[in-house]
Motif scaffolding. Structure first.
Motif, PDB file in Angstrom:
ATOM      1  N   ARG A  22      43.551  47.649  45.933  1.00 61.22           N
ATOM      2  CA  ARG A  22      44.874  47.291  45.455  1.00 61.22           C
ATOM      3  C   ARG A  22      44.706  46.498  44.071  1.00 61.22           C
ATOM      4  NH1 ARG A  22      47.429  44.004  50.517  1.00 61.22           N
ATOM      5  NH2 ARG A  22      45.122  43.260  50.318  1.00 61.22           N
ATOM      6  N   PHE A  23      43.735  45.892  43.773  1.00 65.64           N
ATOM      7  CA  PHE A  23      43.450  45.170  42.700  1.00 65.64           C
ATOM      8  C   PHE A  23      43.478  45.817  41.489  1.00 65.64           C
ATOM      9  CE2 PHE A  23      42.223  42.043  45.580  1.00 65.64           C
ATOM     10  CZ  PHE A  23      42.962  40.829  45.409  1.00 65.64           C
ATOM     11  N   PHE A  24      42.723  47.010  41.511  1.00 62.57           N
ATOM     12  CA  PHE A  24      42.474  47.876  40.646  1.00 62.57           C
ATOM     13  C   PHE A  24      43.777  48.619  40.144  1.00 62.57           C
ATOM     14  CE2 PHE A  24      40.588  51.877  38.301  1.00 62.57           C
ATOM     15  CZ  PHE A  24      40.211  50.927  37.206  1.00 62.57           C
ATOM     16  N   LYS A  25      44.726  48.995  41.172  1.00 64.24           N
ATOM     17  CA  LYS A  25      45.908  49.500  40.982  1.00 64.24           C
ATOM     18  C   LYS A  25      46.762  48.688  40.156  1.00 64.24           C
ATOM     19  CE  LYS A  25      45.221  52.610  45.041  1.00 64.24           C
ATOM     20  NZ  LYS A  25      46.037  52.836  46.331  1.00 64.24           N
ATOM     21  N   MET A  26      46.694  47.376  40.347  1.00 68.30           N
ATOM     22  CA  MET A  26      47.507  46.478  39.822  1.00 68.30           C
ATOM     23  C   MET A  26      47.537  46.250  38.244  1.00 68.30           C
ATOM     24  SD  MET A  26      47.642  43.332  42.227  1.00 68.30           S
ATOM     25  CE  MET A  26      47.863  43.287  43.961  1.00 68.30           C
ATOM     26  N   LYS A  27      46.143  46.658  37.938  1.00 68.50           N
ATOM     27  CA  LYS A  27      45.575  46.672  36.447  1.00 68.50           C
ATOM     28  C   LYS A  27      46.592  47.062  35.490  1.00 68.50           C
ATOM     29  CE  LYS A  27      42.806  49.489  34.766  1.00 68.50           C
ATOM     30  NZ  LYS A  27      43.302  50.001  33.730  1.00 68.50           N
ATOM     31  N   PRO A  28      47.156  48.558  35.464  1.00 68.83           N
ATOM     32  CA  PRO A  28      48.237  48.746  34.412  1.00 68.83           C
ATOM     33  C   PRO A  28      49.488  48.121  34.522  1.00 68.83           C
ATOM     34  CG  PRO A  28      47.268  50.795  35.644  1.00 68.83           C
ATOM     35  CD  PRO A  28      46.801  49.484  36.333  1.00 68.83           C
ATOM     36  N   VAL A  79      38.130  42.202  35.516  1.00 64.89           N
ATOM     37  CA  VAL A  79      38.530  41.170  36.139  1.00 64.89           C
ATOM     38  C   VAL A  79      39.213  41.978  37.672  1.00 64.89           C
ATOM     39  CG1 VAL A  79      40.507  39.403  36.550  1.00 64.89           C
ATOM     40  CG2 VAL A  79      39.250  39.333  34.473  1.00 64.89           C
ATOM     41  N   PHE A  80      39.933  42.835  37.295  1.00 67.13           N
ATOM     42  CA  PHE A  80      40.545  43.450  38.581  1.00 67.13           C
ATOM     43  C   PHE A  80      39.719  44.772  39.107  1.00 67.13           C
ATOM     44  CE2 PHE A  80      44.333  41.198  36.578  1.00 67.13           C
ATOM     45  CZ  PHE A  80      44.831  40.935  37.575  1.00 67.13           C
ATOM     46  N   GLY A  81      38.944  45.141  38.335  1.00 72.39           N
ATOM     47  CA  GLY A  81      38.163  46.330  38.870  1.00 72.39           C
ATOM     48  C   GLY A  81      36.985  45.331  39.649  1.00 72.39           C
ATOM     49  N   GLY A  82      36.697  44.176  39.075  1.00 71.32           N
ATOM     50  CA  GLY A  82      35.502  43.426  39.913  1.00 71.32           C
ATOM     51  C   GLY A  82      35.959  42.787  41.202  1.00 71.32           C
ATOM     52  N   LEU A  83      37.318  42.518  41.119  1.00 64.76           N
ATOM     53  CA  LEU A  83      38.040  41.936  42.363  1.00 64.76           C
ATOM     54  C   LEU A  83      37.951  42.923  43.491  1.00 64.76           C
ATOM     55  CD1 LEU A  83      40.669  39.775  40.970  1.00 64.76           C
ATOM     56  CD2 LEU A  83      38.666  39.050  42.186  1.00 64.76           C
ATOM     57  N   SER A  84      38.519  44.341  42.840  1.00 63.82           N
ATOM     58  CA  SER A  84      38.321  45.426  43.750  1.00 63.82           C
ATOM     59  C   SER A  84      37.180  45.612  44.616  1.00 63.82           C
ATOM     60  CB  SER A  84      38.937  46.513  43.144  1.00 63.82           C
ATOM     61  OG  SER A  84      40.356  46.558  42.993  1.00 63.82           O
ATOM     62  N   VAL A  85      36.155  45.384  43.883  1.00 56.59           N
ATOM     63  CA  VAL A  85      34.869  45.984  44.303  1.00 56.59           C
ATOM     64  C   VAL A  85      34.371  44.789  45.216  1.00 56.59           C
ATOM     65  CG1 VAL A  85      32.070  46.292  43.570  1.00 56.59           C
ATOM     66  CG2 VAL A  85      34.483  47.320  42.428  1.00 56.59           C
ATOM     67  N   TRP A  86      34.498  43.525  44.715  1.00 59.02           N
ATOM     68  CA  TRP A  86      33.869  42.274  45.351  1.00 59.02           C
ATOM     69  C   TRP A  86      34.856  42.363  46.710  1.00 59.02           C
ATOM     70  CZ3 TRP A  86      35.419  36.784  44.148  1.00 59.02           C
ATOM     71  CH2 TRP A  86      34.705  35.886  45.075  1.00 59.02           C
TER      72      TRP A  86
END
Length: 203
Positions: free
Chosen positions: A94-100, A82-89
């Motif tokens: 920032r979205f991937f950094k929020m994951k943890p 979800v968050f990795g996909g949002l970062s790429v899309w």
């Protein structure tokens, strides 16, 4: 279904290999920029795009070999997509950094909900690794809950105030080291509340 045992080195490689691969790939590509379909992507985003399928493949292989995935592994895989996909899309790291942050908040909240019911949901996950008395599980669960909330806050501070490279080092080495040290510091609790072996039970 009982978890099938596999070579511990293979298991560690499947669990931690993708994270270390992300770290190495980031170091190699952090200063690069890629033009894909007419849009510029920084190295961090490209590495994130590659990390998602690698992580899912390793998680799927781990499930195939052991017949089991923990709730944390499942939730982590979902949040990575979800968050990795949002970062790429959205081309926004920032979205991937929020994951943890989300992972630690979710599990901290789940453990807190169990505590409010007078239960240790941590026990159902870790009992096989460290048999403890009920009081020991309750104390450990309270500490782990506070620790998870603390890690969520710390991740937010790091990614919002420091550089992306610093966050990558923090995520790859800082967070795992923090978890290791935390459980190392619980050794006194483990000894105090350890379940005594039943008379005649094999040691």
């Amino acid at each position: 279904m009982a978890e099938r045992q596999i070579n511990p080195f293979l298991k560690s490689a499947l669990e931690f290999g993708p994270v270390l691969g992300f770290f190495v790939a980031y170091l190699l590509l952090k200063d690069e920029s890629f033009l894909i379909a007419g849009r510029a992507y920084e190295g961090f985003i490209v590495v994130t795009a590659g990390f998602i399928p690698v992580m899912l493949a390793c998680t799927g292989l781990l499930w195939r070999l052991t017949g089991h995935l923990s709730r944390m592994q499942i939730v982590t895989a979902v949040l990575i997509v979800v968050f990795g996909g949002l970062s790429v899309w959205l081309n926004d790291e920032r979205f991937f950094k929020m994951k943890p942050t989300l992972i630690y908040l979710l599990f901290g909240t789940a453990l807190l909900a169990g505590l409010l019911r007078g239960e240790s949901w941590l026990r159902s996950v870790m009992e096989g690794m460290m048999p403890l008395q009920h009081d020991g599980w309750m104390i450990l669960t309270k500490r782990v809950t506070a620790f998870f909330f603390g890690l969520a806050l710390l991740n937010e501070i790091v990614w919002r105030t420091l550089s992306t490279e610093t966050w990558v080092y923090f995520k790859t080495f800082g967070l795992p080291a923090g978890v290791f040290v935390f459980f190392l510091l619980q050794s006194g609790l483990f000894k105090r509340y350890a379940l005594e072996a039943e008379p005649g039970a094999p040691e």
